[in-house]
Design a protein around this motif. Structure first.
Motif, PDB file in Angstrom:
ATOM      1  N   SER A  57      -4.279   1.686  -2.916  1.00 19.33           N
ATOM      2  CA  SER A  57      -4.360   0.198  -2.896  1.00 19.33           C
ATOM      3  C   SER A  57      -3.053   0.369  -3.736  1.00 19.33           C
ATOM      4  O   SER A  57      -3.151   1.096  -4.587  1.00 19.33           O
ATOM      5  CB  SER A  57      -4.670  -0.201  -3.060  1.00 19.33           C
ATOM      6  OG  SER A  57      -4.827  -1.672  -3.767  1.00 19.33           O
ATOM      7  N   ASN A 113       1.097  -0.787  -0.088  1.00 15.84           N
ATOM      8  CA  ASN A 113      -0.504  -0.094   0.222  1.00 15.84           C
ATOM      9  C   ASN A 113       0.779   1.194   0.391  1.00 15.84           C
ATOM     10  O   ASN A 113       1.957   1.235   0.517  1.00 15.84           O
ATOM     11  CB  ASN A 113      -0.848   0.028   1.302  1.00 15.84           C
ATOM     12  CG  ASN A 113      -2.180  -1.195   1.412  1.00 15.84           C
ATOM     13  OD1 ASN A 113      -2.647  -1.041   0.291  1.00 15.84           O
ATOM     14  ND2 ASN A 113      -2.199  -1.610   2.294  1.00 15.84           N
ATOM     15  N   TYR A 114       0.671   2.119  -0.270  1.00 21.89           N
ATOM     16  CA  TYR A 114       1.011   3.362  -0.960  1.00 21.89           C
ATOM     17  C   TYR A 114       0.268   4.443   1.035  1.00 21.89           C
ATOM     18  O   TYR A 114      -0.553   3.675   0.867  1.00 21.89           O
ATOM     19  CB  TYR A 114       0.854   4.556  -1.783  1.00 21.89           C
ATOM     20  CG  TYR A 114       1.188   3.723  -2.955  1.00 21.89           C
ATOM     21  CD1 TYR A 114       2.864   3.833  -3.405  1.00 21.89           C
ATOM     22  CD2 TYR A 114      -0.206   3.417  -4.021  1.00 21.89           C
ATOM     23  CE1 TYR A 114       2.536   3.843  -4.543  1.00 21.89           C
ATOM     24  CE2 TYR A 114       0.615   2.861  -5.069  1.00 21.89           C
ATOM     25  CZ  TYR A 114       2.078   2.759  -5.482  1.00 21.89           C
ATOM     26  OH  TYR A 114       2.407   1.870  -6.359  1.00 21.89           O
ATOM     27  N   LYS A 115       1.284   4.299   1.351  1.00 21.32           N
ATOM     28  CA  LYS A 115       0.965   5.381   2.831  1.00 21.32           C
ATOM     29  C   LYS A 115       1.571   6.856   2.472  1.00 21.32           C
ATOM     30  O   LYS A 115       2.425   6.888   2.816  1.00 21.32           O
ATOM     31  CB  LYS A 115       1.737   4.810   3.891  1.00 21.32           C
ATOM     32  CG  LYS A 115       1.382   5.321   5.210  1.00 21.32           C
ATOM     33  CD  LYS A 115       1.917   4.860   6.637  1.00 21.32           C
ATOM     34  CE  LYS A 115       1.985   5.698   8.217  1.00 21.32           C
ATOM     35  NZ  LYS A 115       2.768   5.525   8.532  1.00 21.32           N
ATOM     36  N   TYR A 140      -3.972   5.535   3.184  1.00 11.32           N
ATOM     37  CA  TYR A 140      -3.323   4.267   2.891  1.00 11.32           C
ATOM     38  C   TYR A 140      -3.992   3.786   1.487  1.00 11.32           C
ATOM     39  O   TYR A 140      -4.770   4.105   1.874  1.00 11.32           O
ATOM     40  CB  TYR A 140      -3.646   2.998   3.500  1.00 11.32           C
ATOM     41  CG  TYR A 140      -2.646   2.865   4.686  1.00 11.32           C
ATOM     42  CD1 TYR A 140      -1.036   2.603   4.405  1.00 11.32           C
ATOM     43  CD2 TYR A 140      -2.825   3.531   6.724  1.00 11.32           C
ATOM     44  CE1 TYR A 140      -0.360   2.707   5.979  1.00 11.32           C
ATOM     45  CE2 TYR A 140      -2.232   3.599   6.736  1.00 11.32           C
ATOM     46  CZ  TYR A 140      -0.815   2.925   7.155  1.00 11.32           C
ATOM     47  OH  TYR A 140      -0.305   2.875   8.413  1.00 11.32           O
ATOM     48  N   GLU A 173      -7.406   5.308   6.465  1.00 12.03           N
ATOM     49  CA  GLU A 173      -7.583   6.867   6.443  1.00 12.03           C
ATOM     50  C   GLU A 173      -7.482   7.380   7.979  1.00 12.03           C
ATOM     51  O   GLU A 173      -8.584   6.627   8.576  1.00 12.03           O
ATOM     52  CB  GLU A 173      -7.656   7.726   5.964  1.00 12.03           C
ATOM     53  CG  GLU A 173      -9.461   7.597   6.139  1.00 12.03           C
ATOM     54  CD  GLU A 173     -10.139   8.743   5.182  1.00 12.03           C
ATOM     55  OE1 GLU A 173      -9.879   9.728   4.313  1.00 12.03           O
ATOM     56  OE2 GLU A 173     -11.452   9.088   4.907  1.00 12.03           O
ATOM     57  N   THR A 188      -3.254  10.630   7.966  1.00 12.28           N
ATOM     58  CA  THR A 188      -2.459   9.624   7.009  1.00 12.28           C
ATOM     59  C   THR A 188      -3.512   8.804   6.511  1.00 12.28           C
ATOM     60  O   THR A 188      -4.432   8.294   6.712  1.00 12.28           O
ATOM     61  CB  THR A 188      -1.965   8.267   8.180  1.00 12.28           C
ATOM     62  OG1 THR A 188      -1.160   9.065   9.143  1.00 12.28           O
ATOM     63  CG2 THR A 188      -0.814   6.879   7.347  1.00 12.28           C
ATOM     64  N   GLU A 211       1.094  10.619   4.496  1.00 16.34           N
ATOM     65  CA  GLU A 211       1.380  11.352   5.866  1.00 16.34           C
ATOM     66  C   GLU A 211       1.852  11.916   6.245  1.00 16.34           C
ATOM     67  O   GLU A 211       2.670  12.588   5.735  1.00 16.34           O
ATOM     68  CB  GLU A 211       2.439  10.020   6.900  1.00 16.34           C
ATOM     69  CG  GLU A 211       1.874  10.746   8.772  1.00 16.34           C
ATOM     70  CD  GLU A 211       2.984   9.636   9.126  1.00 16.34           C
ATOM     71  OE1 GLU A 211       2.210   9.155  10.731  1.00 16.34           O
ATOM     72  OE2 GLU A 211       3.814   8.702   8.910  1.00 16.34           O
TER      73      GLU A 211
END
Length: 256
Positions: free
Chosen positions: A175, A157-159, A173, A184, A171, A161
């Protein structure tokens, strides 16, 4: 159960013409910038006129655990109507517009007519109409294009922040497969407040990118509220009505 059915309706404030989905990738691409990931995320944005959702809901806080059904009608960017039913009987309604929030509930013959401050206080995050609509559609609270984010990869996942120096930490997330929002969280450590939203699954992205449900957890100091919503029936672009009328005998309440 005083006021809780009303608060439940208040906080639920959730043929298809969706844009074609982004082509899925098998794994998250560690070469992409945060800006490119956000651009790809918004290529999945839903485009519709009306949306009807019939759902089952579990609401739980320190005073109440309640299972109900909720009928959610949305006219995009204009109005949201939520009807709460127990055993098939309408017990509460909430009418949400960009200007204000209204609800009434039968158990105590009471109604509320005001702004978003009470809803924001209940869920521990500053909310408005757009954010409530985004919550129900499985889209990020904020317009991600307006923010600056630190990017990391977490379990494909791309986080995204925000800076930890801020009083509010956000934050998101997305896919690695299709850039859709999976989770979130909005945190205010100084106030001991956190709101977390999880989308456990999605319908086929080729058809429409709507979640199959929402899991909400709101923490404020020692108080915890959880709301689990399962979308059982969904239809787009039908002719919908939005009836809302408070009986004359109902008493207006004010929420601090």
């Amino acid at each position: 159960m005083k006021k809780y059915i009303g608060l439940l309706s208040f906080c639920l404030l959730v043929s298809c013409s969706a844009k074609k989905a982004v082509v899925a990738e098998k794994v998250a691409n560690d070469k992409l910038s945060a800006e490119k990931i956000i651009d790809n995320h918004y290529k999945n944005k839903l485009n519709f006129n009306t949306l009807y959702i019939k759902s089952s809901v579990n609401y739980k806080d320190s005073n109440l655990s309640q299972n109900v059904t909720a009928e959610i009608k949305i006219k995009k960017d204009e109005i949201i109507l939520v009807s709460i039913r127990i055993l098939g009987i309408t017990m509460a309604k909430a009418l949400i517009t960009p200007e204000k929030v209204q609800y009434y509930e039968k158990l105590n013959s009471s109604y509320f007519d005001g702004n978003y401050s009470a809803l924001s206080k209940l869920l521990g995050a500053e909310l408005d109409f757009q954010k409530v609509q985004n919550l129900l559609l499985g889209e990020a609270f904020d317009n991600l294009k307006n923010g600056k984010y630190n990017l990391t990869l977490v379990e494909n996942n791309y986080k995204l922040e925000t800076s930890s120096n801020s009083n509010i930490s956000k934050t998101f997330y997305l896919s690695g497969d299709n850039y859709l929002l999976k989770q979130e969280a909005i945190s205010q450590p100084a106030l001991e407040r956190m709101l977390q939203v999880i989308y456990p699954a999605r319908k086929s992205a080729v058809e429409y990118n709507l979640p199959t449900g929402i899991a909400i957890e709101a923490n404020q100091k020692s108080e915890k509220t959880t709301i689990n919503i399962n979308y059982n029936t969904v239809s787009f672009n039908e002719e919908l009505s939005f009836p809302y009328s408070v009986p004359n005998s109902y008493e207006r309440i004010f929420i601090n």
